[in-house]
Every structure is written in structure tokens, then in C-alpha cells.
Design an enzyme around this catalytic site. Structure first.
Site, PDB file in Angstrom:
ATOM      1  N   GLY A  13       0.753  -1.249   0.000  1.00 11.50           N
ATOM      2  CA  GLY A  13       0.000   0.000   0.000  1.00 11.50           C
ATOM      3  C   GLY A  13       0.777   1.289   0.000  1.00 11.50           C
ATOM      4  O   GLY A  13       0.281   2.305   0.478  1.00 11.50           O
ATOM      5  N   GLU A  32      -4.005  -3.105   6.136  1.00 10.89           N
ATOM      6  CA  GLU A  32      -5.232  -2.737   5.421  1.00 10.89           C
ATOM      7  C   GLU A  32      -5.040  -2.716   3.917  1.00 10.89           C
ATOM      8  O   GLU A  32      -5.981  -2.955   3.157  1.00 10.89           O
ATOM      9  CB  GLU A  32      -5.743  -1.382   5.919  1.00 10.89           C
ATOM     10  CG  GLU A  32      -5.225  -0.138   5.225  1.00 10.89           C
ATOM     11  CD  GLU A  32      -3.735   0.125   5.432  1.00 10.89           C
ATOM     12  OE1 GLU A  32      -3.127   0.805   4.585  1.00 10.89           O
ATOM     13  OE2 GLU A  32      -3.189  -0.354   6.443  1.00 10.89           O
ATOM     14  N   ASP A  33      -3.825  -2.439   3.454  1.00 12.64           N
ATOM     15  CA  ASP A  33      -3.575  -2.395   2.011  1.00 12.64           C
ATOM     16  C   ASP A  33      -3.853  -3.742   1.360  1.00 12.64           C
ATOM     17  O   ASP A  33      -4.493  -3.828   0.304  1.00 12.64           O
ATOM     18  CB  ASP A  33      -2.148  -1.937   1.729  1.00 12.64           C
ATOM     19  CG  ASP A  33      -1.101  -2.699   2.534  1.00 12.64           C
ATOM     20  OD1 ASP A  33      -1.473  -3.561   3.355  1.00 12.64           O
ATOM     21  OD2 ASP A  33       0.104  -2.436   2.344  1.00 12.64           O
ATOM     22  N   ASN A  34      -3.390  -4.804   2.011  1.00 18.00           N
ATOM     23  CA  ASN A  34      -3.618  -6.146   1.483  1.00 18.00           C
ATOM     24  C   ASN A  34      -5.098  -6.503   1.488  1.00 18.00           C
ATOM     25  O   ASN A  34      -5.619  -7.063   0.514  1.00 18.00           O
ATOM     26  CB  ASN A  34      -2.818  -7.159   2.325  1.00 18.00           C
ATOM     27  CG  ASN A  34      -2.699  -8.502   1.651  1.00 18.00           C
ATOM     28  OD1 ASN A  34      -3.681  -9.201   1.458  1.00 18.00           O
ATOM     29  ND2 ASN A  34      -1.481  -8.883   1.297  1.00 18.00           N
ATOM     30  N   GLY A  85      -7.011  -4.590  -1.207  1.00 18.51           N
ATOM     31  CA  GLY A  85      -6.762  -5.208  -2.502  1.00 18.51           C
ATOM     32  C   GLY A  85      -7.595  -6.464  -2.698  1.00 18.51           C
ATOM     33  O   GLY A  85      -8.177  -6.689  -3.770  1.00 18.51           O
TER      34      GLY A  85
END
Length: 431
Positions: A214, A239-241, A244
Site C-alpha cells: 500500500g 489494510e492495504d492487502n 486489494g
């Protein structure tokens, strides 16, 4: 080997097959790196007769990162006709505020603003810092850009081109580490620009699953709102994963452009390097468990030993000879990709000051250190659940969430850290 048993023979074929698979992935990552980054495409969206879509750039800040002013300036210098930039800090004492205010005076015609004060949506401080920016953004397309990242001036244009392709829901950029100023920073520099880069490029090229870091991501707010909006992901540290994966499960695929997300490393101590690698593994092991479990078998030493034993069993090849050739070729493959990424990264061209890659001897020292440390650090990380982010300690839970640790008393809100109690602890902390 004379007349190996059937079981040993089968094991030999399995080990060789795995080795061939990993060699193929490494070469694929090399191919993508060599064909994508030296020859960047010209943006198309801004040259069409139709008005390009607007973009809201969200830059969450906490403290003063290395080269912060230049990092923030790189988002204001985008060659794109319609975008706003929203800076955000959690409190009005943050030392990043004077830097932002100075930049806003430097760019009086830029559409930018500063939001002070976060909203407690969960345990993730970055998401808490962005919720108000997310809700107040003018445009549907959002570019989440970390404060320690520098990007090139055409990054936004190329990214909007990619996001406007049919079926694409997220655009992201390869993280590249620059300007290491210590031995440990050189090791980190090598990790991100060799092993991590080639696997990240290869996995995203195959495109069978979501694989997102992210540092620099574009997506549509309307798409994420169908998964609960940004605040729904505040309970996760990675949270980025999760974002996605949420977009992927909507049937929206991901795309990478020929742009890089450059981070200046500066000085890092060996302990800081070890903590970073441990944090990386601990955040992922409950989110992408299968990928994390096979990680040791993708590393040059373990993978090479597997290939050497398999070749010895099947072909009678000297294991030592096989491993020696393997390590030389693996090293050469990494060095070639490293030179390409450093030479083509946006930070390399900042103000016409090219970034000099490490010389071969320094590269070799850092590369060997990284490879030798990979397995011990992995085992150490897998044995624990505690991570440190921006000076705060957290415990990772089995459901992918995390709980903040009270550093003064070394306890977690006086609650059990079992998975069944994690939700209760989190609610108690929020209230």
C-alpha cells in the site's frame, strides 16, 4: 546416487519441479522489470478530447519522514490537469504541519488542503488518519500515497490510463528503496530492490490473486464503498492487502504501471532492519497464510539446496557444484534487476541528481547478509505476534486484526489476547 528408493526418487522430482518453478518466477520478474521500467509509455488520458477524470490524492502524515518536503512536492508536481491533494495529520502538534503549510504557500494555485484530527474507526492509525480525507474527497478516484514516498511527474497520468481500462479496480506501483546511509539500510535496500521486487513483479504479472503493497495505490471510492468503505478496514494493520483482496473479490483486477514508489531509507540500525522484516511476516501470516508458509522455500539458500538435492538424486549431479552455479546465477539475476530499478526510479531523476547504485563489492556484502539472515528472521517472526509501527506496539490476531499494547505496563487493555477475546478488547479500546 546408486539405486535410490522410489520415495527418494519422487522427492527428487518434486524438489526439482519446485526449483524450476521458482527459477521461472525469478526470470519472469526479471523480464517484467527489464521490459517495463526502462521504456515508460506516454500518458494517453490527458491527450484525449474528453475531460480526464478528477483524482483526489490522500497523503496521511505522522512526523517528519526523510525528504518529506520533496516527497509531498512530487504529488503537487503531477502532469495532470484535474486533481486535489489532501494532507492529513492526527493532531495539531504534528511537526509535519509547518512543512505542509510552507508547501501550500509555495504552490498557491494548487488545489490542496490540510485536515487536522483523525477519527477513531479502529486500531489502524493510518486509516484513522485518512477517514476524514476519504469522506471529504471531491473525486471518486483516490490515490493513497504514503508520506515517505516520492513519485515521478507522469505517475498519475499513467495510473489513470490503467485504471480506466475495462475491469481494472486498483492500480499500484513497485516500491523501490533509495539512498541507504548505513550497512543495515543497504541490506533493506537490497531486499526491496531484488528479492521482493522480482517476486512482486512476477506474481502481479501472472495475476492469479491479489498482491498489493500500500505505498501507492489508486482505486475508486465507489468501488471500496461496496465493501464497507475505508473505515471498514481500520481493524486491520495490513489494510492495504485487505483492501486489494476486497476489490479483487468484486471481480476487479489490479494493474501496475511503469512507475515506482520511491522511499529514501537513510540510516537504519541492524535491530530496526530485523524488526521491519519481522513485522512484515507477522502482519501477513494470518492474512496470506499459504504464501507466508512457503516463503522460506522461495529464498535462494533453501530453494538452491532443494534443487541441488533433487538434481543429485535424479541426475547424480554434485550437490555442491549445482548449488554453487545456482547461487552465482541467482546473484547475477538480482544484480541486473537492481541496476535497472535504481537507474529508472523516479527518485533517481529528482532535480537531475542521479542516484548511484551500490558498487559490486558493497552490493555483494549486503546481498549475502540479506540471504543468510532470511531464514533466521523468518523463524523468529513466525514464533511471535508482536509488531511495532510508528513507535506503538501491537499484537496480531489470528483473524488478521490487531490489538494495541500498553507499553508502560506491557499489557493489552487488561484483556486476554486470545482470538475469541480480540473483538471485546478492541471495543473496549475504542470506547
Amino acid at each position: 546416487m546408486d539405486n535410490p528408493s522410489t520415495a527418494i526418487t519422487i522427492a527428487g522430482y518434486v524438489l526439482l519441479a519446485w526449483y524450476a518453478f521458482m527459477a521461472g518466477l525469478s526470470l519472469l520478474g526479471q523480464y517484467v522489470g527489464q521490459t517495463r521500467y526502462p521504456r515508460k509509455t506516454n500518458p494517453k488520458t490527458t491527450k484525449l478530447d474528453l475531460e480526464p477524470p478528477g483524482v483526489s490524492i490522500l497523503r496521511p502524515l505522522k512526523g517528519v519522514d526523510l525528504e518529506l518536503a520533496d516527497n509531498l512536492r512530487s504529488s503537487l508536481d503531477q502532469h495532470y490537469p484535474k486533481f486535489e491533494t489532501i494532507f492529513s495529520v492526527a493532531d495539531d502538534h504534528d511537526p509535519a504541519i509547518p512543512i505542509v503549510e510552507k508547501l501550500m504557500k509555495e504552490y498557491p494555485n494548487a488545489d490542496c488542503r490540510l485536515i487536522v484530527g483523525d477519527r477513531l474507526a479502529g486500531i489502524n492509525p493510518k486509516v484513522n488518519n485518512m477517514v476524514r480525507s476519504y469522506e471529504s474527497a471531491k473525486y471518486d478516484i483516490l490515490w493513497i500515497l504514503d508520506s515517505n514516498i516520492h513519485v515521478g511527474p507522469d505517475t498519475l497520468s499513467r495510473s489513470v490510463d490503467a485504471l480506466c481500462e475495462p475491469g481494472i479496480g486498483l492500480v499500484h506501483h513497485l516500491p523501490v528503496a533509495m539512498a541507504p546511509a548505513s550497512y543495515a539500510a543497504q541490506v533493506e535496500h537490497l531486499f526491496l530492490n531484488t528479492n521482493h521486487a522480482k517476486m512482486y513483479l512476477a506474481i502481479n504479472q501472472v495475476g492469479v490473486a491479489s498482491c498489493v503493497m500500500g505505498k501507492s495505490n489508486l482505486y475508486r471510492r465507489s468501488d471500496l464503498d461496496r465493501s464497507g468503505g475505508l473505515q471498514a478496514f481500520a481493524k486491520y494493520m495490513a489494510e492495504d492487502n485487505i483492501v486489494g483482496e476486497a476489490l479483487w473479490h468484486q471481480g476487479l483486477r489490479h494493474r501496475m504501471t511503469a512507475d515506482t514508489a520511491c522511499q529514501v531509507l537513510g540510516r537504519i540500525t541492524p535491530l530496526e532492519y530485523c524488526k521491519r522484516r519481522a513485522r512484515w511476516v507477522r502482519l501477513r501470516k494470518y492474512i496470506v497464510t499459504a504464501a507466508t508458509l512457503v516463503e522460506p522455500f522461495t529464498e535462494s539458500i533453501v530453494c538452491g539446496l532443494m534443487g541441488a538435492y533433487g538434481a543429485h538424486v535424479i541426475f547424480g549431479t554434485s550437490a555442491a557444484f549445482f548449488f554453487g552455479i545456482h547461487w552465482i546465477l541467482w546473484f547475477a539475476n538480482d544484480y541486473w534487476l537492481y541496476l535497472t530499478l535504481v537507474a529508472t526510479a523516479s527518485y533517481s531523476k529528482r532535480r537531475g541528481q542521479p542516484h548511484q547504485p551500490l558498487n559490486l563489492c558493497t552490493f555483494a556484502r549486503a546481498w549475502l547478509s540479506r540471504e543468510v539472515l532470511a531464514l533466521p528472521l523468518y523463524l523468529y517472526a513466525m514464533a511471535g505476534t508482536r509488531v511495532t509501527w510508528r513507535g506503538q506496539d501491537y499484537v496480531c490476531m489470528r483473524d488478521g486484526t490487531a490489538i494495541e499494547v500498553d507499553q508502560s505496563s506491557n499489557i493489552i487493555n487488561n484483556c486476554s489476547i486470545s482470538q475469541t477475546d480480540s473483538a471485546t478488547c478492541l471495543v473496549d479500546k475504542v470506547h
